[in-house]
Design an enzyme around this catalytic site. Sequence first.
Site: not given
Ligand code: BEZ
Length: 212
Positions: A45
């Site tokens: 994210c």
């Molecule tokens: C991420 O943004 O890295 C992420 C968020 C939730 C689950 C898996 C990855």
Amino acid sequence: MSLKLGSIAPDFTQKSSEGEIRFHDYINGSWAVLFSHPADFTPVCTTELGRVATLKPEFEKRGAKVLALSVDTEEAHRGWIPDINETQNCTVYFPIVADHDHKVSKLYDMIHPESLDKMTVRTVYIIDDMKKIRTMITYPASTGRNFDEILRVIDSLQLTDKYMVATPVDWKQGEEVVIAPSLQDEEDLKKRFPKGYKKLKSYLRMTPQPGK
Ligand code: BEZ
């Protein structure tokens, strides 16, 4: 309510990193990209929001406002933004909706409990200047989106609206486009496509990208 392509994007009022937002006021006659991500302070994210911030001139060129969303609070969003700016070398310029009561994510079907329990998955809505949903895409949490592709889809939609063309497989800016099958009148075709067109089949007519 199940949203479909062509539906009016539902309005909502919700808190955000920049205070309370009423969605229809925020988009105010622009195109819009509303995109959800699972959670703040997560790696994928962080890279995604940084990329969207870096693409500010590209979204502006297309008259598109962006709005991010996750189920974290506005305090969490405000705490995370400096990390995004620092690590992605950008300035987050758009609000992040704080959907901790799931009001918006339920409205837009952004929670897929068999994938991520109570978190939002990576959904993208592209909404036109008449507030119609024109694109809906959903990615899994582990796959960061390709925002060049989101821009490409906006370009394709805006070309369709302006020139009655469609874009073929893997189309990129400046490449040939396809004439809508509904256009059949020869005089009309000459006016619309002064550079001419190639008729490969009666239903497959290629023309240089209009407006280039
Ligand atoms: C991420 O943004 O890295 C992420 C968020 C939730 C689950 C898996 C990855």
